[in-house]
Write a protein that holds these residues in place. Structure first.
Motif, PDB file in Angstrom:
ATOM      1  N   LEU A  16       0.813  -1.223   0.000  1.00  0.00           N
ATOM      2  CA  LEU A  16       0.000   0.000   0.000  1.00  0.00           C
ATOM      3  C   LEU A  16       0.847   1.273   0.000  1.00  0.00           C
ATOM      4  N   VAL A  17       2.114   1.158  -0.303  1.00  0.00           N
ATOM      5  CA  VAL A  17       3.003   2.323  -0.264  1.00  0.00           C
ATOM      6  C   VAL A  17       2.447   3.470  -1.111  1.00  0.00           C
ATOM      7  N   ALA A  18       2.335   4.666  -0.470  1.00  0.00           N
ATOM      8  CA  ALA A  18       1.877   5.903  -1.110  1.00  0.00           C
ATOM      9  C   ALA A  18       0.452   5.829  -1.654  1.00  0.00           C
ATOM     10  N   HIS A  19      -0.381   4.958  -1.077  1.00  0.00           N
ATOM     11  CA  HIS A  19      -1.747   4.813  -1.572  1.00  0.00           C
ATOM     12  C   HIS A  19      -2.819   5.038  -0.502  1.00  0.00           C
ATOM     13  N   VAL A  20      -2.431   5.450   0.699  1.00  0.00           N
ATOM     14  CA  VAL A  20      -3.371   5.499   1.824  1.00  0.00           C
ATOM     15  C   VAL A  20      -3.660   6.943   2.244  1.00  0.00           C
ATOM     16  N   VAL A  21      -4.924   7.221   2.556  1.00  0.00           N
ATOM     17  CA  VAL A  21      -5.303   8.490   3.177  1.00  0.00           C
ATOM     18  C   VAL A  21      -5.994   8.168   4.498  1.00  0.00           C
ATOM     19  N   ILE A  40       1.144   6.328   3.786  1.00  0.00           N
ATOM     20  CA  ILE A  40       0.180   7.422   3.961  1.00  0.00           C
ATOM     21  C   ILE A  40       0.559   8.614   3.097  1.00  0.00           C
ATOM     22  N   VAL A  41      -0.243   8.844   2.085  1.00  0.00           N
ATOM     23  CA  VAL A  41       0.010   9.916   1.141  1.00  0.00           C
ATOM     24  C   VAL A  41      -0.625  11.227   1.589  1.00  0.00           C
ATOM     25  N   ALA A  42      -1.639  11.159   2.476  1.00  0.00           N
ATOM     26  CA  ALA A  42      -2.322  12.376   2.922  1.00  0.00           C
ATOM     27  C   ALA A  42      -3.034  12.138   4.242  1.00  0.00           C
ATOM     28  N   ILE A  43      -3.168  13.237   5.013  1.00  0.00           N
ATOM     29  CA  ILE A  43      -3.954  13.244   6.242  1.00  0.00           C
ATOM     30  C   ILE A  43      -5.129  14.173   5.991  1.00  0.00           C
ATOM     31  N   ALA A  44      -6.322  13.624   5.872  1.00  0.00           N
ATOM     32  CA  ALA A  44      -7.501  14.408   5.494  1.00  0.00           C
ATOM     33  C   ALA A  44      -8.036  15.183   6.695  1.00  0.00           C
ATOM     34  N   GLN A  45      -8.205  16.487   6.512  1.00  0.00           N
ATOM     35  CA  GLN A  45      -8.720  17.329   7.591  1.00  0.00           C
ATOM     36  C   GLN A  45     -10.244  17.343   7.642  1.00  0.00           C
ATOM     37  N   ALA A  46     -10.879  16.844   6.592  1.00  0.00           N
ATOM     38  CA  ALA A  46     -12.348  16.834   6.555  1.00  0.00           C
ATOM     39  C   ALA A  46     -12.824  15.649   5.727  1.00  0.00           C
ATOM     40  N   THR A  47     -14.037  15.199   6.018  1.00  0.00           N
ATOM     41  CA  THR A  47     -14.611  14.060   5.305  1.00  0.00           C
ATOM     42  C   THR A  47     -14.723  14.334   3.811  1.00  0.00           C
ATOM     43  N   ASP A  90      -8.227  11.865  26.440  1.00  0.00           N
ATOM     44  CA  ASP A  90      -6.875  11.651  25.900  1.00  0.00           C
ATOM     45  C   ASP A  90      -6.671  12.266  24.512  1.00  0.00           C
ATOM     46  N   ARG A  91      -7.589  13.094  24.066  1.00  0.00           N
ATOM     47  CA  ARG A  91      -7.533  13.638  22.714  1.00  0.00           C
ATOM     48  C   ARG A  91      -6.218  14.373  22.428  1.00  0.00           C
ATOM     49  N   SER A  92      -5.836  15.278  23.298  1.00  0.00           N
ATOM     50  CA  SER A  92      -4.636  16.086  23.051  1.00  0.00           C
ATOM     51  C   SER A  92      -3.392  15.219  22.934  1.00  0.00           C
ATOM     52  N   ALA A  93      -3.299  14.220  23.791  1.00  0.00           N
ATOM     53  CA  ALA A  93      -2.134  13.332  23.749  1.00  0.00           C
ATOM     54  C   ALA A  93      -2.091  12.558  22.439  1.00  0.00           C
ATOM     55  N   ARG A  94      -3.272  12.104  21.969  1.00  0.00           N
ATOM     56  CA  ARG A  94      -3.323  11.378  20.691  1.00  0.00           C
ATOM     57  C   ARG A  94      -2.906  12.268  19.535  1.00  0.00           C
ATOM     58  N   ILE A  95      -3.448  13.468  19.501  1.00  0.00           N
ATOM     59  CA  ILE A  95      -3.123  14.386  18.406  1.00  0.00           C
ATOM     60  C   ILE A  95      -1.613  14.643  18.356  1.00  0.00           C
ATOM     61  N   GLU A  96      -1.047  14.906  19.514  1.00  0.00           N
ATOM     62  CA  GLU A  96       0.388  15.187  19.573  1.00  0.00           C
ATOM     63  C   GLU A  96       1.211  13.994  19.091  1.00  0.00           C
ATOM     64  N   ARG A  97       0.802  12.815  19.529  1.00  0.00           N
ATOM     65  CA  ARG A  97       1.571  11.620  19.175  1.00  0.00           C
ATOM     66  C   ARG A  97       1.443  11.288  17.687  1.00  0.00           C
ATOM     67  N   VAL A  98       0.237  11.353  17.165  1.00  0.00           N
ATOM     68  CA  VAL A  98       0.028  11.029  15.741  1.00  0.00           C
ATOM     69  C   VAL A  98       0.754  12.047  14.859  1.00  0.00           C
ATOM     70  N   ASN A  99       0.658  13.316  15.205  1.00  0.00           N
ATOM     71  CA  ASN A  99       1.362  14.343  14.416  1.00  0.00           C
ATOM     72  C   ASN A  99       2.876  14.132  14.450  1.00  0.00           C
ATOM     73  N   LYS A 100       3.374  13.714  15.588  1.00  0.00           N
ATOM     74  CA  LYS A 100       4.811  13.474  15.709  1.00  0.00           C
ATOM     75  C   LYS A 100       5.244  12.324  14.805  1.00  0.00           C
ATOM     76  N   ILE A 101       4.385  11.287  14.718  1.00  0.00           N
ATOM     77  CA  ILE A 101       4.712  10.126  13.892  1.00  0.00           C
ATOM     78  C   ILE A 101       4.623  10.459  12.407  1.00  0.00           C
ATOM     79  N   LEU A 102       3.532  11.096  12.008  1.00  0.00           N
ATOM     80  CA  LEU A 102       3.251  11.271  10.590  1.00  0.00           C
ATOM     81  C   LEU A 102       3.881  12.512   9.966  1.00  0.00           C
ATOM     82  N   ARG A 103       4.169  13.498  10.790  1.00  0.00           N
ATOM     83  CA  ARG A 103       4.674  14.759  10.221  1.00  0.00           C
ATOM     84  C   ARG A 103       6.164  14.968  10.446  1.00  0.00           C
ATOM     85  N   SER A 104       6.786  14.046  11.148  1.00  0.00           N
ATOM     86  CA  SER A 104       8.229  14.198  11.412  1.00  0.00           C
ATOM     87  C   SER A 104       9.042  13.840  10.167  1.00  0.00           C
TER      88      SER A 104
END
Length: 350
Positions: free
Chosen positions: A163-168, A209-216, A336-350
């Motif tokens: 699935l390389v470069a095919h996931v949103v 992961i090719v994109a992180i969708a901000q809206a449906t 736990d929302r804030s902790a999740r957001i921080e962790r996911v952003n760190k993984i995907l945007r680093s």
């Protein structure tokens, strides 16, 4: 007939003809009342206008105004304007119900006020007497069968090397769409209290992961334009894509499906509680409750008989499927929302 008598009869007839529409209008219990509801826009609101609002206006003279915007934005407005709320009724999914209850901005709703509540199936009133549940959207793995030949079977398959470069994936900002993270955790031995297994899978899936969708809507467009071939998406939106000719497959993960329940709430201090009860009761009627399953294949919450041609496309269409719906600790999840957001952003945007 004498002229005077004739004139009297004519006058009375004319007055009667003029009065008839007025009397008819006055007989409609909620004539002149408009209830404001936060909406989702598009097909979703169109269904509610047709199946809920239109019958209420025909029967009672009650008008419903849907204001389409993101639930998160609508919630901020409501909490910021408690003394002069912008809505009379508020639609919220399970995670937002926690915030509504903590803020104390909605009223209890009882079966004595809304008789059709008695038809709600066990397990769908997650918050006691608060909120009337009417729809069950689920966030599930999906894929385009034109491009993905080996079917996905679980949330964790999102890390497969093919699935390389095919996931949103949806942004972790929202508690509802972010439920796929709980799916990743629990499939791999974690829990709402231990999300580390989810973050490991997500890190493994990063090349995919090719994109992180901000809206449906943005995610919908990516699938429709074939910019992505797999991801996590709402079951109803996946069905919508199929109606448009996009071969998106909805996956039924054998270890469980993660869903929210959508509720209608009565805002505290609104002026017309009886009209609000009528709205909730119509929403739970057969006419009202079948609208979203018919149009978007979201699950229903009552004992309504669902036609076979609709049921075959629903996720929860059998006792076995219904047993896959996972129970979520919404209070812990939202905390736990804030902790999740921080962790996911760190993984995907680093």
């Amino acid at each position: 007939m004498k002229r005077r008598t004739f004139l009297k009869v004519t006058v009375f007839a004319a007055v009667g003809a003029l009065a008839a529409p007025y009397v008819h209008a006055q007989s409609k219990k909620f004539a002149g009342i408009t209830l404001r509801v936060n909406g989702s826009g598009g097909v979703y609101d169109d269904v509610l206008r047709k199946r809920v609002a239109a019958p209420l206006e025909e029967k009672y003279g009650l008008k419903i105004q849907y204001n389409a915007e993101a639930t998160s934005s609508a919630l901020v407005k409501l909490l910021a304007s408690r003394d002069n709320p912008p809505y009379d009724l508020f639609t919220a999914d399970s995670p937002q119900m926690i915030e509504l209850l903590k803020a104390g901005v909605v009223e209890e709703i009882r079966a004595s006020e809304v008789p059709n509540i008695k038809r709600v199936l066990p397990g769908f009133r997650e918050f006691g007497e608060y909120g009337v549940p009417f729809s069950v959207p689920s966030i599930i793995p999906v894929y385009n069968s034109n491009y993905i030949k080996q079917p996905l079977t679980s949330y964790s398959d999102i890390a497969r090397p093919d699935l390389v470069a095919h996931v949103v994936v949806p942004a972790p900002t929202f508690d509802s769409t972010g439920l796929y993270l709980l799916g990743l955790a629990e499939e791999n031995g974690g829990s709402v209290s231990n999300m580390e297994p989810a973050y490991k899978v997500l890190a493994d899936a990063k090349p995919n992961i090719v994109a992180i969708a901000q809206a449906t809507v943005a995610q919908l467009q990516m699938f429709q334009n074939e910019e992505a071939y797999a991801g996590f998406f709402w079951d109803g939106r996946a069905y919508e894509l199929r109606t448009k000719g996009v071969p998106i497959v909805s996956v039924i993960p054998p270890k469980g499906i993660y869903s929210v329940t959508s509720y209608i709430n009565i805002v505290k201090g609104m002026k017309y509680p009886e009209a609000a009860y009528a709205y909730a009761d119509q929403l739970l009627s057969d006419e009202g409750i079948l609208g979203l399953p018919e149009a978007l294949r979201y699950g229903a919450t009552t004992d309504v008989a669902i036609p076979a041609e609709i049921s075959q496309d629903l996720l929860f269409n059998s006792p076995e499927r219904s047993a896959l719906k996972k129970k979520v600790d919404w209070e812990r999840w939202t905390a736990d929302r804030s902790a999740r957001i921080e962790r996911v952003n760190k993984i995907l945007r680093s």
